[in-house]
Motif scaffolding. Structure first.
Motif, mmCIF file in Angstrom:
data_model
loop_
_atom_site.group_PDB
_atom_site.id
_atom_site.type_symbol
_atom_site.label_atom_id
_atom_site.label_comp_id
_atom_site.label_asym_id
_atom_site.label_seq_id
_atom_site.Cartn_x
_atom_site.Cartn_y
_atom_site.Cartn_z
ATOM 1 N N LYS A 160 13.094 2.064 -13.006
ATOM 2 C CA LYS A 160 13.219 2.519 -11.807
ATOM 3 C C LYS A 160 12.195 3.510 -11.269
ATOM 4 C CE LYS A 160 18.346 1.172 -12.089
ATOM 5 N NZ LYS A 160 19.476 1.971 -12.318
ATOM 6 N N ALA A 161 11.744 4.365 -12.114
ATOM 7 C CA ALA A 161 10.839 5.460 -11.660
ATOM 8 C C ALA A 161 9.452 4.830 -11.520
ATOM 9 C CB ALA A 161 10.679 6.545 -12.878
ATOM 10 N N TRP A 162 9.154 3.704 -11.918
ATOM 11 C CA TRP A 162 7.682 3.338 -11.834
ATOM 12 C C TRP A 162 7.522 2.785 -10.370
ATOM 13 C CZ3 TRP A 162 4.676 1.930 -16.057
ATOM 14 C CH2 TRP A 162 3.624 0.996 -15.495
ATOM 15 N N TYR A 163 8.421 2.684 -9.741
ATOM 16 C CA TYR A 163 8.601 2.003 -8.163
ATOM 17 C C TYR A 163 8.529 3.337 -7.275
ATOM 18 C CZ TYR A 163 8.843 -2.833 -9.494
ATOM 19 O OH TYR A 163 8.347 -3.941 -10.127
ATOM 20 N N THR A 164 8.714 4.534 -7.554
ATOM 21 C CA THR A 164 8.915 5.707 -6.799
ATOM 22 C C THR A 164 7.872 6.299 -6.185
ATOM 23 O OG1 THR A 164 9.316 7.288 -8.796
ATOM 24 C CG2 THR A 164 11.168 5.999 -7.929
ATOM 25 N N LYS A 165 6.467 6.285 -6.932
ATOM 26 C CA LYS A 165 5.593 7.103 -6.871
ATOM 27 C C LYS A 165 4.746 6.678 -5.460
ATOM 28 C CE LYS A 165 5.016 7.939 -11.617
ATOM 29 N NZ LYS A 165 3.774 7.889 -12.739
ATOM 30 N N ASP A 166 4.997 5.826 -4.715
ATOM 31 C CA ASP A 166 4.637 5.214 -3.501
ATOM 32 C C ASP A 166 5.486 5.462 -2.319
ATOM 33 O OD1 ASP A 166 6.094 3.190 -3.705
ATOM 34 O OD2 ASP A 166 4.919 1.753 -2.856
ATOM 35 N N GLY A 167 6.685 6.203 -2.732
ATOM 36 C CA GLY A 167 7.866 6.469 -1.683
ATOM 37 C C GLY A 167 8.808 5.443 -1.403
ATOM 38 N N GLY A 168 8.571 4.344 -2.610
ATOM 39 C CA GLY A 168 9.508 3.224 -2.312
ATOM 40 C C GLY A 168 9.104 2.100 -1.491
ATOM 41 N N ARG A 169 7.715 1.960 -1.029
ATOM 42 C CA ARG A 169 7.165 1.167 0.036
ATOM 43 C C ARG A 169 7.165 -0.401 -0.599
ATOM 44 N NH1 ARG A 169 3.141 3.064 4.058
ATOM 45 N NH2 ARG A 169 1.955 1.101 3.283
ATOM 46 N N GLN A 170 6.886 -0.436 -2.109
ATOM 47 C CA GLN A 170 6.613 -1.777 -2.439
ATOM 48 C C GLN A 170 7.905 -2.351 -2.835
ATOM 49 O OE1 GLN A 170 4.381 -1.175 -6.143
ATOM 50 N NE2 GLN A 170 2.468 -0.755 -4.897
ATOM 51 N N LEU A 171 9.009 -1.549 -3.097
ATOM 52 C CA LEU A 171 10.404 -2.053 -3.088
ATOM 53 C C LEU A 171 10.963 -2.496 -1.880
ATOM 54 C CD1 LEU A 171 12.200 0.128 -5.623
ATOM 55 C CD2 LEU A 171 11.738 -2.269 -5.834
ATOM 56 N N LYS A 172 10.444 -1.589 -0.742
ATOM 57 C CA LYS A 172 10.908 -2.101 0.560
ATOM 58 C C LYS A 172 10.191 -3.471 1.096
ATOM 59 C CE LYS A 172 11.578 2.573 2.423
ATOM 60 N NZ LYS A 172 11.409 3.564 3.377
ATOM 61 N N SER A 173 9.109 -3.904 0.488
ATOM 62 C CA SER A 173 8.476 -4.948 0.910
ATOM 63 C C SER A 173 9.162 -6.142 0.191
ATOM 64 C CB SER A 173 6.948 -4.904 0.431
ATOM 65 O OG SER A 173 6.994 -5.342 -0.832
ATOM 66 N N ALA A 174 10.104 -6.018 -0.572
ATOM 67 C CA ALA A 174 10.753 -6.861 -1.381
ATOM 68 C C ALA A 174 12.306 -7.163 -1.065
ATOM 69 C CB ALA A 174 10.831 -6.983 -2.923
#
Length: 566
Positions: A160-174
């Motif tokens: 989960k922490a892996w996806y936090t360093k960009d402010g969550g943009r990558q997760l939002k894109s999915a």
């Protein structure tokens, strides 16, 4: 082109489009393989208990996940191994109780066609990798699983922490309607940043200053063309190829004029505007047209790809290029090093600006694709555990676990076995942070500063080999040395010189219908302007045509998406 990909994760990892995979589960028995480094506490929650991940547990259940795969041509297979049967798949089954079964394997040329046919037939495996357009198609067809809950339950805290360093943009894109529909194959957005690479030996030969401004760049281009420092009888100012942007292309050149083609940025009103139709692009195109007319650009660039253009670089006819931080790996290395000797002395520089405002380098979302899970997958938690395993291996890998990266021999012999892993992520900020650490370690000759980070350690070791005369380390010397491209990558971060693409949502309806036509028109007009086949005023006509052919509607849809993000 494959060689540069090894650079993005020089040791265990590589930033390239992750494999297409799929999953169809079963219980124990003759078929099944999946990954399982899940949170032990989470594994006991709910009705679908995750398989045991303890290698000592001889009674652990084995589940099967089906997948489809691309077959990289540069993997050097051990005898008797292939994409269907190999040491990496065996390790997943041994360590995690997950058996991976390929429904089919396709070479790179056939992969997208087979994927599209598979999706159209509504016959998909349990999990597999797709691009953003295919993800949208699968969501609309209701073929894939909403993985919000399974990700929350089974993803480790490290994942989960892996996806936090960009402010969550990558997760939002999915996500769709706020629900997570896929696993983003994360990479660093900073890895797509641009740099200026110049023959330093030619600068010294012609007594030219190192480039600090776009005026310096234009002067260097002019003098390289006029004075032919390679002594070949004909030289050009800088590289260019038929696709115009990216490696050996113009992305960094445009950025020097504060122009950001193929990207979306905020305008003065706070709305998103398409970069390719902004007036700064016209200014840069006019300069390129002038350079072409004065013989500074290869007149045959419109028919060449970067490898073909590199023949001029290798032939001492071009000594300046824009490209990524790994340009020293591909295609530059084959030009700079011949028969084990360094024959061209290159240097890398931050992007110069046309005025007093520092140039920003445009970067994208940093996602290499998306892993989706079929609605019919019986063990979706196993897919998350494959994800967990990769994250774990990326952060701390034991000697025995090196099988996932190098095969049975456990040592790196250039076999590229890490590509067999069906889910591969790369740190969102690993390289940009390495740019503050690795050069200091090299300068101090102190590897302890690296804290045993595997990627930085591998680069450090390669640099030491280079300094001892092994030219295979040159590509990493250019990346990792003080003042190298990684140091500049970190400098960009400290100086706020990244221009993020502000649109990272799924392709809008009109994009799906019109974008390919608009992109082709853009490339055609830009190429004709540069080659002086049409007036620079053709740019204004292109802008109006872009709007009328669907661009205005796309802009409206993009801004509706942007408003929804707030």
């Amino acid at each position: 082109m494959e060689k540069w990909r090894r650079v993005l994760a020089f040791g265990a990892m590589t930033a390239m489009l992750a494999f297409v995979s799929a999953c169809s589960s079963g219980n124990s028995g003759d078929s099944g393989s999946s990954d399982k480094a899940g949170n032990p506490e989470s594994a006991n929650k709910g009705q679908n208990e995750a398989p045991s991940t303890d290698p000592a547990d001889t009674n652990k259940q084995v589940v099967e996940l089906t997948t489809v795969r691309g077959n990289p041509s540069d993997i050097k297979w051990d005898p008797g191994e292939n994409m269907d049967k190999n040491a990496v798949y065996d390790a997943y089954e041994k360590d995690l109780g997950i058996r991976i079964k390929n429904v089919w394997v396709a070479d790179s040329k056939q992969l997208q066609q087979k994927l599209n046919m598979m999706i159209a037939s509504n016959d998909i495996p349990d999990f597999f990798s797709v691009d953003q357009m295919q993800l949208q198609q699968l969501i609309e067809a209701d073929m894939i699983m909403d993985i919000t809950d399974v990700f929350e339950q089974y993803a480790t805290e490290e994942t989960k922490a892996w996806y936090t360093k960009d402010g969550g943009r990558q997760l939002k894109s999915a996500k769709a309607d706020g629900r997570l529909m896929a696993i983003p194959l994360s990479d660093s957005p900073y890895n797509s940043s641009s740099y200026l690479w110049v023959r330093k030996d030619w600068l010294q030969k012609l007594n030219l200053p190192e480039p600090k401004t776009m005026q310096d760049v234009l002067k260097i281009s002019e003098e390289f063309t006029k004075q032919d420092p390679g002594g070949t009888g004909k030289s050009y100012g800088m590289t260019l190829h038929k696709d115009l942007l990216n490696e050996y292309g113009l992305t960094g050149f445009f950025n020097g004029y504060h122009a950001y083609p193929q990207s979306w940025k905020k305008d003065a009103d706070g709305k998103l505007a398409y970069g390719s139709i902004q007036p700064e692009v016209k200014v840069a195109l006019k300069q390129l047209q002038d350079m072409y007319k004065s013989g500074q650009i290869d007149p045959e660039f419109g028919t060449k790809d970067p490898d073909k253009e590199n023949e001029l670089v290798a032939g001492d006819k071009i000594g300046m290029a824009y490209g990524a931080f790994w340009l020293s790996a591909w295609p530059l290395e084959s030009a700079a090093i011949k028969e084990g000797k360094l024959v061209q002395d290159w240097e890398v520089y931050p992007l110069p600006s046309i005025d007093a405002t520092p140039a920003k380098t445009q970067v994208g979302l940093g996602v290499n694709g998306y892993v989706v899970i079929s609605k019919d997958c019986k063990n979706p938690e196993a897919v998350i555990q494959i994800l967990n395993q990769w994250v774990k291996l990326s952060q701390n890998i034991s000697k025995e676990e090196k099988v996932y990266m190098h095969g049975k021999e456990l040592v790196d012999k250039g076999k590229l076995y890490f590509k067999i892993n069906p889910i591969r992520l790369f740190s969102q900020d690993g390289n940009v942070q390495a740019g503050a650490i690795l050069p200091k370690a090299i300068e101090a000759k102190d590897p302890s500063l690296l804290n045993e980070n595997p990627d930085m350690t591998n680069r450090y070791d390669a640099v030491q080999r280079y300094l001892q005369g092994d030219m295979t380390g040159w590509l990493n010397w250019m990346i990792a040395k003080p003042g190298g491209s990684m140091a500049i990558m970190n400098q960009y971060l400290q100086e706020d010189r990244y221009q993020m693409d502000e649109f990272y949502g799924a392709p809008t309806i009109t994009m799906q219908e019109k974008k390919s036509v608009l992109d082709a028109k853009e490339k055609e007009v830009f190429t004709k302007i540069i080659m002086n086949q049409v007036s620079i005023d053709e740019f204004d006509k292109f802008v109006e045509e872009w709007k009328s052919l669907g661009g205005e509607k796309i802009t409206q849809e993009v801004n509706e998406w942007y408003a929804s993000q707030k």
